[in-house]
Scaffold this active site. Structure first.
Site, PDB file in Angstrom:
ATOM      1  N   ARG A  36     -39.681 -31.004  32.522  1.00  0.00           N
ATOM      2  CA  ARG A  36     -40.697 -30.444  33.432  1.00  0.00           C
ATOM      3  C   ARG A  36     -40.442 -31.040  34.812  1.00  0.00           C
ATOM      4  O   ARG A  36     -40.440 -32.258  34.991  1.00  0.00           O
ATOM      5  CB  ARG A  36     -42.099 -30.839  32.964  1.00  0.00           C
ATOM      6  CG  ARG A  36     -43.203 -30.692  34.005  1.00  0.00           C
ATOM      7  CD  ARG A  36     -43.639 -29.289  34.153  1.00  0.00           C
ATOM      8  NE  ARG A  36     -44.547 -29.094  35.281  1.00  0.00           N
ATOM      9  CZ  ARG A  36     -45.875 -29.091  35.193  1.00  0.00           C
ATOM     10  NH1 ARG A  36     -46.464 -29.317  34.046  1.00  0.00           N
ATOM     11  NH2 ARG A  36     -46.627 -28.858  36.243  1.00  0.00           N
ATOM     12  N   ARG A  46     -43.900 -23.142  34.844  1.00  0.00           N
ATOM     13  CA  ARG A  46     -43.443 -24.441  34.346  1.00  0.00           C
ATOM     14  C   ARG A  46     -42.922 -24.259  32.931  1.00  0.00           C
ATOM     15  O   ARG A  46     -43.405 -23.418  32.172  1.00  0.00           O
ATOM     16  CB  ARG A  46     -44.548 -25.468  34.393  1.00  0.00           C
ATOM     17  CG  ARG A  46     -45.759 -25.244  33.506  1.00  0.00           C
ATOM     18  CD  ARG A  46     -46.728 -24.224  33.986  1.00  0.00           C
ATOM     19  NE  ARG A  46     -47.110 -24.352  35.376  1.00  0.00           N
ATOM     20  CZ  ARG A  46     -48.066 -25.149  35.819  1.00  0.00           C
ATOM     21  NH1 ARG A  46     -48.703 -25.900  34.967  1.00  0.00           N
ATOM     22  NH2 ARG A  46     -48.369 -25.164  37.086  1.00  0.00           N
ATOM     23  N   ASP A  53     -46.435 -27.556  30.094  1.00  0.00           N
ATOM     24  CA  ASP A  53     -47.567 -28.157  30.774  1.00  0.00           C
ATOM     25  C   ASP A  53     -48.495 -28.687  29.703  1.00  0.00           C
ATOM     26  O   ASP A  53     -48.812 -27.949  28.767  1.00  0.00           O
ATOM     27  CB  ASP A  53     -48.267 -27.056  31.587  1.00  0.00           C
ATOM     28  CG  ASP A  53     -49.327 -27.634  32.503  1.00  0.00           C
ATOM     29  OD1 ASP A  53     -48.951 -28.268  33.474  1.00  0.00           O
ATOM     30  OD2 ASP A  53     -50.508 -27.456  32.201  1.00  0.00           O
ATOM     31  N   ASP A  65     -52.092 -30.587  29.300  1.00  0.00           N
ATOM     32  CA  ASP A  65     -53.297 -31.081  29.981  1.00  0.00           C
ATOM     33  C   ASP A  65     -54.165 -31.850  28.984  1.00  0.00           C
ATOM     34  O   ASP A  65     -54.359 -31.398  27.846  1.00  0.00           O
ATOM     35  CB  ASP A  65     -54.130 -29.904  30.510  1.00  0.00           C
ATOM     36  CG  ASP A  65     -53.444 -29.190  31.680  1.00  0.00           C
ATOM     37  OD1 ASP A  65     -52.721 -29.859  32.435  1.00  0.00           O
ATOM     38  OD2 ASP A  65     -53.622 -27.968  31.811  1.00  0.00           O
TER      39      ASP A  65
HETATM   40  N1  LIG Z   1     -52.928 -18.120  31.483  1.00  0.00           N
HETATM   41  C1  LIG Z   1     -52.650 -19.289  32.124  1.00  0.00           C
HETATM   42  N2  LIG Z   1     -52.786 -19.353  33.473  1.00  0.00           N
HETATM   43  C2  LIG Z   1     -52.497 -20.523  34.074  1.00  0.00           C
HETATM   44  N3  LIG Z   1     -52.552 -20.846  35.409  1.00  0.00           N
HETATM   45  C3  LIG Z   1     -52.162 -22.118  35.514  1.00  0.00           C
HETATM   46  S1  LIG Z   1     -52.039 -22.954  36.978  1.00  0.00           S
HETATM   47  N4  LIG Z   1     -51.856 -22.658  34.301  1.00  0.00           N
HETATM   48  C4  LIG Z   1     -51.397 -24.024  34.018  1.00  0.00           C
HETATM   49  C5  LIG Z   1     -52.531 -24.773  33.347  1.00  0.00           C
HETATM   50  O1  LIG Z   1     -52.530 -26.092  33.703  1.00  0.00           O
HETATM   51  C6  LIG Z   1     -52.061 -21.656  33.372  1.00  0.00           C
HETATM   52  C7  LIG Z   1     -51.927 -21.585  31.956  1.00  0.00           C
HETATM   53  O2  LIG Z   1     -51.563 -22.520  31.236  1.00  0.00           O
HETATM   54  N5  LIG Z   1     -52.243 -20.370  31.392  1.00  0.00           N
END
Ligand SMILES: Nc1nc2nc(S)n(CCO)c2c(=O)[nH]1
Length: 161
Positions: free
Chosen positions: A86, A95, A98, A100
């Site tokens: 990453r 990415r 990811d 979280d």
């Molecule tokens: N559907 C979707 N939209 C997102 N926008 C971001 S920024 N992210 C990254 C989340 O940290 C996402 C995701 O994981 N999924």
């Protein structure tokens, strides 16, 4: 001994081999002895929110039991992201993987680089839906319905229900 805490991690990937990145992230968690993977949600394909000009994501949530403190768990998460290549360039951009930290028991942490519960999870269906599954021990909503129907049958079989 220090109590094990149940923490929920949100996983997402939207470039290259997305499924493989999710699998490799979970394998990396399972390989550690300071984190135990307790449940996995289904994998959902989701439209990007926030920064929408990017490919669709695969998202899921994993429940883990750990003795690590939130900041130590964050360090593990960043290590795994780095080990999977990453590169944190565009903050909201595409990415490979990811991870979280969504919830850590009932802890509330608000530091410059760590906020728990995750500040945006409340308005993110791509987090809340798999989180519900992981909280139910990885049962998908469909299997939750089945188990409810089965329980209903056994209740109906009893007298006076
Ligand atoms: N559907 C979707 N939209 C997102 N926008 C971001 S920024 N992210 C990254 C989340 O940290 C996402 C995701 O994981 N999924």
């Amino acid at each position: 001994p220090q109590p094990r805490r149940l923490a929920y991690l949100g996983l997402g990937s939207n470039i290259e081999r997305r499924e493989q990145y999710l699998e490799r992230a979970i394998a990396a968690l399972r390989a550690r002895d300071d984190v135990e993977v307790a449940a996995e949600s289904s994998v959902y394909e989701t439209e990007p929110v926030g920064y929408t000009d990017q490919p669709a994501f695969l998202n899921m949530v994993v429940a883990v039991r750990t003795l690590l403190a939130p900041r130590e768990l964050l360090a593990v998460i960043l290590d795994i992201e780095r080990s999977l290549g990453r590169v944190r360039t565009l903050r909201w951009g595409p990415r490979t993987i990811d991870i979280d930290l969504l919830l850590y028991g009932d802890a509330e942490v608000s530091e410059p680089d760590l906020t728990v519960p995750h500040p945006r999870m409340g308005e993110r269906a791509f987090v809340l839906v798999p989180l519900l599954e992981a909280m139910a021990g990885g049962l998908s909503p469909a299997s939750l319905r089945e188990s409810f129907a089965r329980q209903l049958e056994t209740l109906e079989g009893k007298e006076g229900v």
